[in-house]
Design a protein around this motif. Structure first.
Motif, PDB file in Angstrom:
ATOM      1  N   UNK A  42     -22.183  32.128 -32.508  1.00 47.50           N
ATOM      2  CA  UNK A  42     -22.064  32.502 -33.907  1.00 47.50           C
ATOM      3  C   UNK A  42     -22.798  33.815 -34.198  1.00 47.50           C
ATOM      4  N   UNK A  43     -23.992  33.957 -33.634  1.00 48.86           N
ATOM      5  CA  UNK A  43     -24.789  35.161 -33.879  1.00 48.86           C
ATOM      6  C   UNK A  43     -24.100  36.404 -33.322  1.00 48.86           C
ATOM      7  N   UNK A  44     -23.498  36.277 -32.144  1.00 51.68           N
ATOM      8  CA  UNK A  44     -22.791  37.414 -31.531  1.00 51.68           C
ATOM      9  C   UNK A  44     -21.557  37.791 -32.351  1.00 51.68           C
TER      10      UNK A  44
ATOM     11  N   UNK B 162      -8.987  33.373 -38.700  1.00 53.30           N
ATOM     12  CA  UNK B 162      -8.273  33.474 -37.415  1.00 53.30           C
ATOM     13  C   UNK B 162      -9.028  34.358 -36.432  1.00 53.30           C
ATOM     14  N   UNK B 163      -9.545  35.468 -36.928  1.00 54.73           N
ATOM     15  CA  UNK B 163     -10.300  36.377 -36.064  1.00 54.73           C
ATOM     16  C   UNK B 163     -11.582  35.709 -35.563  1.00 54.73           C
ATOM     17  N   UNK B 164     -12.257  35.002 -36.440  1.00 52.72           N
ATOM     18  CA  UNK B 164     -13.490  34.315 -36.058  1.00 52.72           C
ATOM     19  C   UNK B 164     -13.193  33.235 -35.016  1.00 52.72           C
ATOM     20  N   UNK B 165     -12.111  32.483 -35.221  1.00 56.09           N
ATOM     21  CA  UNK B 165     -11.750  31.441 -34.261  1.00 56.09           C
ATOM     22  C   UNK B 165     -11.396  32.043 -32.898  1.00 56.09           C
ATOM     23  N   UNK B 166     -10.729  33.195 -32.909  1.00 55.39           N
ATOM     24  CA  UNK B 166     -10.365  33.855 -31.649  1.00 55.39           C
ATOM     25  C   UNK B 166     -11.621  34.301 -30.892  1.00 55.39           C
ATOM     26  N   UNK B 167     -12.582  34.850 -31.611  1.00 52.64           N
ATOM     27  CA  UNK B 167     -13.830  35.261 -30.967  1.00 52.64           C
ATOM     28  C   UNK B 167     -14.605  34.052 -30.450  1.00 52.64           C
ATOM     29  N   UNK B 168     -14.556  32.973 -31.201  1.00 51.25           N
ATOM     30  CA  UNK B 168     -15.247  31.741 -30.789  1.00 51.25           C
ATOM     31  C   UNK B 168     -14.574  31.167 -29.538  1.00 51.25           C
TER      32      UNK B 168
ATOM     33  N   UNK C  97     -21.358  40.380 -40.321  1.00 52.42           N
ATOM     34  CA  UNK C  97     -21.738  39.298 -41.220  1.00 52.42           C
ATOM     35  C   UNK C  97     -22.877  38.502 -40.602  1.00 52.42           C
ATOM     36  N   UNK C  98     -23.515  37.672 -41.414  1.00 58.58           N
ATOM     37  CA  UNK C  98     -24.540  36.799 -40.857  1.00 58.58           C
ATOM     38  C   UNK C  98     -23.872  35.631 -40.140  1.00 58.58           C
ATOM     39  N   UNK C  99     -24.620  34.995 -39.260  1.00 58.03           N
ATOM     40  CA  UNK C  99     -24.084  33.854 -38.521  1.00 58.03           C
ATOM     41  C   UNK C  99     -23.696  32.718 -39.477  1.00 58.03           C
ATOM     42  N   UNK C 100     -24.467  32.548 -40.531  1.00 58.97           N
ATOM     43  CA  UNK C 100     -24.188  31.493 -41.510  1.00 58.97           C
ATOM     44  C   UNK C 100     -22.852  31.755 -42.216  1.00 58.97           C
ATOM     45  N   UNK C 101     -22.591  33.001 -42.579  1.00 55.96           N
ATOM     46  CA  UNK C 101     -21.344  33.347 -43.246  1.00 55.96           C
ATOM     47  C   UNK C 101     -20.164  33.185 -42.300  1.00 55.96           C
ATOM     48  N   UNK C 102     -20.365  33.556 -41.035  1.00 62.69           N
ATOM     49  CA  UNK C 102     -19.303  33.416 -40.037  1.00 62.69           C
ATOM     50  C   UNK C 102     -18.922  31.955 -39.881  1.00 62.69           C
ATOM     51  N   UNK C 103     -19.918  31.078 -39.793  1.00 61.05           N
ATOM     52  CA  UNK C 103     -19.637  29.643 -39.668  1.00 61.05           C
ATOM     53  C   UNK C 103     -18.910  29.121 -40.897  1.00 61.05           C
ATOM     54  N   UNK C 104     -19.275  29.605 -42.070  1.00 65.73           N
ATOM     55  CA  UNK C 104     -18.633  29.144 -43.311  1.00 65.73           C
ATOM     56  C   UNK C 104     -17.179  29.604 -43.393  1.00 65.73           C
TER      57      UNK C 104
END
Length: 64
Positions: free
Chosen positions: A46-48, A34-40, A55-62
């Motif tokens: 993803x990198x920001x 939920x937090x990641x989606x809100x930031x997106x 976390x890494x951008x890859x982990x954030x996307x996952x």
């Protein structure tokens, strides 16, 4: 000695335990999807997002 000889001499349980310990010793930040989606939704890349939450951008996307 080549790599295959060394790997045969190391017991499987010891190798597996070492790999599991490497994974367990890294605490994962408490970041939910939920937090990641809100930031997106705010327009961050993803990198920001990864930099902001630690976390890494890859982990954030996952996790999203």
């Amino acid at each position: 000695m080549d790599c295959c000889t060394i790997l045969r001499r190391i017991p499987e349980a010891e190798r597996r335990g070492h790999l599991q310990a490497q994974r367990l010793n890294r605490p994962a930040p408490d970041v939910g999807a939920d937090m990641i989606r809100a930031l997106r939704a705010r327009g961050l890349f993803w990198e920001a997002i990864g930099t902001e939450v630690g976390l890494s951008a890859k982990t954030v996307r996952a996790r999203a």
